[in-house]
Design a protein around this motif. Structure first.
Motif, short mmCIF file in Angstrom:
data_model
loop_
_atom_site.label_atom_id
_atom_site.label_comp_id
_atom_site.label_asym_id
_atom_site.label_seq_id
_atom_site.Cartn_x
_atom_site.Cartn_y
_atom_site.Cartn_z
N GLN A 64 0.84 -1.18 0.11
CA GLN A 64 0.00 0.00 -0.05
C GLN A 64 0.83 1.21 0.24
OE1 GLN A 64 -2.36 -0.19 3.39
NE2 GLN A 64 -3.76 -1.62 2.61
N SER A 71 -4.93 8.68 3.50
CA SER A 71 -5.56 7.31 3.29
C SER A 71 -4.41 6.41 2.24
CB SER A 71 -6.62 7.38 2.13
OG SER A 71 -6.42 7.92 1.02
N HIS A 73 -3.72 3.20 -0.27
CA HIS A 73 -4.40 2.59 -1.49
C HIS A 73 -3.52 1.35 -1.95
CE1 HIS A 73 -1.99 5.72 -3.10
NE2 HIS A 73 -1.78 5.05 -4.09
#
Ligand SMILES: Nc1nc2c(c(=O)[nH]1)N[C@H]1C(S)=C(S)[C@@H](COP(=O)(O)OP(=O)(O)OC[C@H]3O[C@@H](n4cnc5c(=O)[nH]c(N)nc54)[C@H](O)[C@@H]3O)O[C@H]1N2
Ligand SMILES: Nc1nc2c(c(=O)[nH]1)N[C@H]1C(S)=C(S)[C@@H](COP(=O)(O)OP(=O)(O)OC[C@H]3O[C@@H](n4cnc5c(=O)[nH]c(N)nc54)[C@H](O)[C@@H]3O)O[C@H]1N2
Ligand code: SF4
Ligand SMILES: [Mo]
Length: 900
Positions: A64, A71, A73
Motif C-alpha cells: 500500500q 488514506s 491505497h
C-alpha cells in the motif's frame, strides 16, 4: 488435517518446539513438540493459543502507498518496491549513506536479519541499522563483551535442572518465560532454592524461597555487596581467578569501597539486613548457582554495570562454565540471539565481529566482496529516531517492530515519523500505531507462512517451518529486502533462491578467517560464534535441521555450555572483572511526580498485541490497560480501585484502570506495555517513559520514570458486547477486547447521553427488525439494553454512574448460545445468571478457561489445599502451569478467610 509440521514458537526466547497442523479451512491446531529439547512437549498459554492468531483478520495482504490525505491505497509490488528503492537511492545520493536507516526486530528470522544487515553495512555503507533488541538485550550484550570479549551466553537450560540455587534478577519468568520457569519449578521440587530480586512481588515470587524487594535501580550495590561478601568470606576460586581472569582488584576496590558492609548495602537497596544476608549466604554456600537475569537488569541507565556486577560474582567464585552454574541472560524475543549473531545492532558487524575493529571490517568486506563497509558505528535506537526527528535521516525502513508503542518518549517518536520524508513499514498487520505513519506498507509473511531459523536463549538454532500458504501477496522479509537491494544495483550479492542459501552464507561467514592471528600475532579475529558444521548444509539438510546449540563443530554437533576450558574471547583468553560503581537512576521522584513508574509484561499478551490481541483465550486474564498501585498511593492520589486514572510524566500521559494486588510497594506503580491506540483510547505507556539510556549499551531506562497519578473524571461507566466491532469515536475512554464470538468494549464518558435509549440504539446500530430489550432506572442512572436477532444475542450495553457493573463472564457465555432461553432473557438485563453459581468469574486458567469463582467454590467445597488438588478437580493449571502461582494465592486467601 495435514501432517504436523515441526516448527518453533514465535514468541519468547525460550524457543519452544511446536507441532502445528492446518486443515483445509485454515484452522490451525498446535501442540508442544516432545522431541524439541527446549520444551520437551510443553507450551505456555501463549504458545498453546497460537492457533487463534493465524487468521487473516486485520492482515496486510497487499503493498500500500499513502496518499496526501493520509488514506492508503493498494498498489502492485513493483510500484511499492520502486518507491522504496528510489527513496533510499535519492537520500543516499543527496545526503550520503547516513541519511538512511533501518529499524528492525528480534522477531525477524536470522535469514531476514542477515540480508538487511548486509544491505545496510556492506552495500549502502551505513551502520544506521538498529533493532528493538536495543530495548531488550543490548545491556547484556555489552556486559558479555566487556566480561568475556564476545557476546556469549555461557549457560544452558540443562544447567537450571542441575543448579542448587537459582537467582532470578529482574525477571518475571513465571509470566515471561513460563516453560523455563517450569524447569526451575522442577529443580525446586528436587531441592534447589529460588531467590527472586525484584521490586515487585510478582507471580514468580510466589514460588520463591526468598524475595528481595530491592529499591528500583539498586542492583549494582546488591551485587557489589555480594562480591565483597564472597571475598571477605573466602568464597573465591583462587585457581580459576589466577588462571582465567583479569581485573579483580579494581572491581573489588570499587565494590568494597561502597558496598563492603552488608548493613550499608541493605540500606542502599532498601531490604532487610537479615534477608540480604540470607541471600549472600545461600550464594556463598552453593557451588551450583545459576543467576538468570532479564529486563529488571537490562532496561536501566546502569544496565550494563548491573549485568557485569552480577557476572563478577560468578567469576570470583568460579561458578561459570560448569554444570549447574553461570550467569544467564535470558533473551526476550524469539530471535534476539540470532539478530546478535548476524550483527543487527548499530555497533556490530556480522558474525560477532566489531565495526570498530579494522581487521573485522576487512574480513567481512572481503567475504561479501562488497563495494564498501560502514566505517563507524551507527545510531542506536533512541538516537536514531531523534535523528529522524531532526531531519538528518530522510528515509527509514521499519521491519517487524512497532516503535510508536515500544520506544520511550513515544509521542516524540510519532512526531519524528510524521516529519520524515519516507517511512517504509514491513508488517503482517495492516494498521498499527506505527504503520499509520508509513508512506509505504509492505506485507510480510507471518509465523507459519515463512521459513528460516531462530536462536533461543541457550544459543540453540531451531527451524521455523511453513505450514500455511502465503496469504494475499505477502512475501518473506528476506525476499522484500533482496528485491529492494536488486533495484539499488546489488543484484548479484542479493540473488538468493531461498532462506537456505542465506543461512549457509551466514554459517560460512562465522567460520571465515576465524581464529586467524591479527597484525600483532594475537588471535584478533578469534570468535566463539562458529557455525562451521552447518556451512555445508544442502537444502534438504537445512529443511531437516534438528535444533542445535552453537558453536557447531565440523561434525555438526553442538555445544551446550561455553567456557568449560576456561578460555574466554578476549585476545589473552581471560575473562574480565569490570569495576562497577553504583549509580542512581536518571530521574528520581519529586513533589510533582512522586511515584515511580515500572513497566513490563503480563502473562497472556505479547508486546503490542498485534497477534495475541486476536485470541479470546488470551484476552480473559487481564483485559484492560491498568495501573497497579499501592492502596495508600491510590488514596493519596485521589483515585480508587476499579476507577480510571490518568498517569502523567514529564514526557506524556495515558489513561488506565486502577488496580491493587499486583505486589507493588508504596511509592511505585506498574503499567503493562501492551495496550496501544488499536486496543484502547489512550494507553501507550511508552509515551510516558523517559528516554534516558545506559551510557554503554544505549538501552533505555524503561523501568524508572517519575509519574503522577490523578483521577480521570467521567460521568458514566459502561460496557458493551457486539458480534461486530463498534465505533469508538467520541468516547472519553474505551478498551476493545476480543471474545469468543464477540468484541467487548469497556467504555466511559465525561457526559451522560441525554437519552440513553436513542444513544444506545444508534451505537449498537439496532435495526428496526430486531428485538430490543431495555431497562432503565433513571434515578439511579442505570441503563441496560440488549439487541436480539432471531433469538440470538447480537449486542448489549450496560451503563452506570459507577464502575460497579455486572459480571462480563456470564454475559459472554450467552454469545455462544444459538438460542436465548427464557431464563437468559430474564438474566440478561439484570446482568446475572438466574441460577446461583452460573458465573465462572474472571479467567484464571486460560488454557481450560476456568474462572476464579469456579476455582474458589471448588477450593471451599472440596477443601482443596494444593494447586495439584485444584488441577485434579478442574483441570485448571494442568496444561502450561502459568496460572499455578495464582491458584496458589487463591488457596492461601481461601484458607486465610476461613481461619479469620
Ligand atoms: N507474556 C509475555 N512474555 C514475554 C513477553 C511478552 O510481551 N509477554 N516479551 C518477551 C520479551 S521481548 C522480553 S524482553 C521478556 C522480558 O521478561 P522479563 O524481564 O521477565 O519481564 P518484564 O516484565 O519486562 O520485567 C521483569 C521484572 O523486572 C522488574 N524490575 C523493575 N525494575 C527493577 C530493578 O531495578 N531491579 C530488578 N532486579 N528488577 C526490576 C519488574 O518489576 C519486572 O517484574 O519477556 C518475553 N516474554
Ligand atoms: N515501556 C516499556 N517499553 C518497552 C519495554 C518495556 O519493558 N517497557 N520492553 C521493550 C522490549 S524488551 C521489546 S522486545 C520491545 C518490543 O516491542 P515491539 O517490537 O515494538 O513489539 P511487537 O508488538 O512485538 O512488534 C512486532 C511487530 O512486527 C509485526 N510482525 C509480526 N511478525 C512479523 C514478520 O514475520 N515480519 C514482519 N515484518 N513483521 C512482523 C507485528 O505485527 C508487530 O507490529 O518493547 C520494548 N518497549
Ligand atoms: S515459553 Fe511460551 S511463549 Fe515462550 S517459546 Fe515457549 S510456548 Fe512460546
Ligand atoms: Mo524484549
Amino acid at each position: 488435517m495435514s501432517e504436523a509440521v515441526a516448527t518453533t514458537c514465535p514468541y519468547c526466547g525460550v524457543g519452544c518446539g511446536v507441532l502445528a497442523r492446518a486443515d483445509a479451512a485454515g484452522t490451525v491446531s498446535v501442540e508442544g513438540d516432545p522431541a524439541h529439547p527446549s520444551n520437551l512437549g510443553r507450551l505456555c498459554v501463549k504458545g498453546a493459543a497460537l492457533g487463534e492468531t493465524t487468521d487473516l483478520h486485520g492482515r496486510l495482504l497487499h503493498p500500500q502507498l499513502r496518499a496526501a490525505d493520509g488514506s492508503f491505497h493498494r498498489v502492485g509490488w513493483d510500484a511499492a518496491l520502486d518507491r522504496v528503492a528510489d527513496g533510499f537511492r535519492r537520500a543516499v545520493e543527496q545526503h550520503g549513506p547516513d541519511a538512511v536507516a533501518f529499524y528492525v526486530s528480534g522477531q525477524l528470522l536470522t535469514e531476514d536479519y542477515y540480508v538487511v544487515n548486509k544491505l545496510a553495512k556492506g552495500y549502502l555503507g551505513t551502520a544506521n541499522i538498529d533493532t528493538n533488541s536495543r530495548l531488550c538485550m543490548s545491556s547484556a550484550v555489552a556486559a558479555h563483551k566487556r566480561a568475556f570479549g564476545e557476546d556469549l551466553v555461557p549457560a544452558c537450560y540443562e544447567d537450571l535442572a542441575q543448579a542448587e540455587l537459582v537467582v532470578l534478577v529482574g525477571s518475571n519468568a513465571a509470566w515471561c518465560h513460563p516453560v523455563v520457569f517450569q524447569r526451575i519449578a522442577q529443580a525446586k521440587a528436587a531441592g534447589a532454592k529460588l531467590v527472586v530480586v525484584d521490586p515487585r512481588f510478582t507471580a514468580t515470587c510466589e514460588s520463591a524461597d526468598l524475595h528481595l524487594p530491592i529499591k528500583p535501580g539498586t542492583d549494582v550495590w546488591l551485587f557489589n555487596g555480594l562480591l565483597s561478601f564472597l571475598f571477605q568470606h573466602g568464597v573465591m576460586d583462587a585457581g580459576f581467578v589466577d588462571a582465567h581472569t583479569d581485573g579483580l582488584n579494581a572491581a573489588l576496590a570499587v565494590a568494597s569501597a561502597e558496598a563492603g558492609d552488608p548493613a550499608t548495602v541493605a540500606s542502599l537497596c532498601g531490604v532487610q539486613l537479615a534477608d540480604l544476608l540470607a541471600f549472600y549466604r545461600l550464594f556463598a554456600r552453593h557451588e551450583r548457582v545459576v543467576s538468570l537475569f532479564s529486563q529488571g537488569v537490562n532496561q536501566s541507565t546502569s544496565g550494563t554495570d548491573k549485568a557485569n556486577s552480577l557476572i563478577n560474582c560468578h567469576l570470583l567464585s568460579g561458578r561459570i562454565g560448569k554444570p549447574g552454574a553461570g550467569p544467564f541472560s535470558i533473551t526476550g524475543q524469539p530471535n534476539a540471539m540470532g539478530g546478535r549473531e548476524v550483527g543487527g545492532l548499530a555497533n556490530m558487524l556480522a558474525a560477532h565481529m566489531d565495526l570498530h575493529e579494522p581487521t573485522h571490517r576487512q574480513i567481512v568486506q572481503a567475504f561479501w566482496a562488497s563495494p564498501r563497509i560502514a566505517a563507524e558505528p551507527g545510531l542506536k535506537a533512541v538516537a536514531l529516531f531523534e535523528a529522524v526527528r531532526e531531519g538528518r535521516i530522510k528515509a527509514l525502513w521499519i521491519m517487524g517492530t512497532n516503535p510508536v508503542v515500544s520506544l520511550p518518549d513515544a509521542d516524540r517518536v510519532r512526531r519524528a515519523l510524521q516529519g520524515c520524508d519516507l517511512v517504509v513499514c514491513s508488517d503482517i498487520i495492516e494498521r498499527t500505531d506505527t504503520s499509520v505513519h508509513a508512506h509505504v506498507r509492505l506485507p510480510a509473511l507471518g509465523w507459519g507462512e515463512k521459513d528460516g531459523t531462530v536462536t533461543s536463549s541457550e544459543r540453540r538454532i531451531s527451524r521455523q517451518r511453513r505450514f500455511l500458504p502465503a496469504p494475499g501477496e505477502a512475501r518473506a522479509d528476506w525476499r522484500i529486502v533482496c528485491e529492494v537491494a536488486k533495484r539499488l544495483g546489488f543484484a548479484e550479492a542479493f540473488d538468493y533462491a531461498g532462506p537456505h542459501e542465506i543461512f549457509v552464507e551466514h554459517a560460512r561467514l562465522t567460520a571465515f578467517r576465524n581464529h586467524e592471528p591479527g597484525a600483532d600475532g594475537r588471535p584478533a579475529a578469534r570468535r566463539h560464534l562458529h557455525l562451521g558444521g552447518l556451512a555445508a548444509l544442502d537444502a534438504p539438510g537445512y529443511d531437516a535441521l534438528a535444533p542445535v546449540q552453537w558453536p557447531v563443530r565440523e561434525d555438526g554437533s553442538g555445544t551446550a555450555r561455553l567456557f568449560e576450558d576456561g578460555r574466554y574471547a578476549h585476545a589473552d583468553g581471560r575473562a574480565r572483572f569490570v569495576a562497577t560503581p553504583g549509580r542512581v537512576p536518571a530521574h528520581a521522584p519529586d513533589r510533582e511526580y512522586p511515584l515511580l513508574l515500572n513497566t513490563g509484561r503480563i502473562r497472556d499478551q505479547w508486546h503490542t498485541m498485534t497477534r495475541t490481541g486476536k485470541s479470546p483465550r488470551l484476552a480473559g486474564h487481564l483485559s484492560e490497560p491498568f495501573v497497579d498501585m499501592h492502596p495508600h498511593d491510590a488514596l493519596r492520589s485521589g483515585v480508587r480501585e476499579g476507577e480510571l486514572a490518568r498517569v502523567v510524566s514529564r514526557w506524556g500521559t495515558m489513561v488506565a484502570r486502577v488496580r491493587h494486588g499486583g505486589g507493588i510497594q508504596a511509592g511505585q506503580v506498574f503499567v503493562p506495555i501492551h495496550w496501544n491506540d488499536q486496543f484502547a483510547s489512550d494507553a501507550r505507556v511508552g509515551a510516558l517513559v523517559s528516554p534516558e539510556i545506559d551510557p554503554v549499551s544505549g538501552q533505555p531506562e524503561f523501568k524508572h520514570t517519575p509519574v503522577q497519578v490523578e483521577p480521570f473524571p467521567v460521568r458514566w461507566h459502561g460496557f458493551a458486547f457486539g458480534r461486530r466491532q463498534l465505533p469508538t469515536a467520541g468516547l472519553s475512554y474505551w478498551a476493545r477486547i476480543r471474545g469468543e464470538q464477540f468484541w467487548r468494549y469497556e467504555i466511559a464518558h465525561r457526559e451522560r447521553p441525554g437519552d440513553c435509549g436513542t444513544w444506545a440504539r444508534a451505537w449498537l446500530d439496532a435495526a428496526a427488525a430486531a428485538e430490543w430489550l431495555e431497562y432503565e432506572d433513571a434515578d439511579a442512572g442505570i441503563y441496560r439494553a440488549a439487541l436480539v436477532r432471531e433469538d440470538r444475542l447480537e449486542a448489549c450495553v450496560f451503563l452506570s454512574p459507577r464502575p460497579d457493573l455486572p459480571s462480563r463472564q456470564w454475559l459472554a457465555q450467552l454469545f455462544g448460545k444459538p438460542r436465548l432461553e427464557e431464563g437468559d432473557r430474564a438474566g440478561l438485563l439484570a446482568g446475572e445468571s438466574p441460577d446461583a453459581g452460573g458465573d465462572p468469574g474472571p479467567v484464571v486458567c486460560a488454557c481450560f478457561g476456568v474462572g476464579r469463582n469456579t476455582i474458589c467454590t471448588s477450593i471451599r467445597e472440596k477443601s482443596l489445599d494444593t494447586p495439584a488438588g485444584v488441577t485434579a478437580a478442574l483441570r485448571a493449571g494442568g496444561n502450561c502451569g502459568s496460572c499455578i502461582p495464582e491458584i496458589r494465592r487463591l488457596i492461601a486467601e481461601a484458607h486465610a478467610g476461613s481461619e479469620a
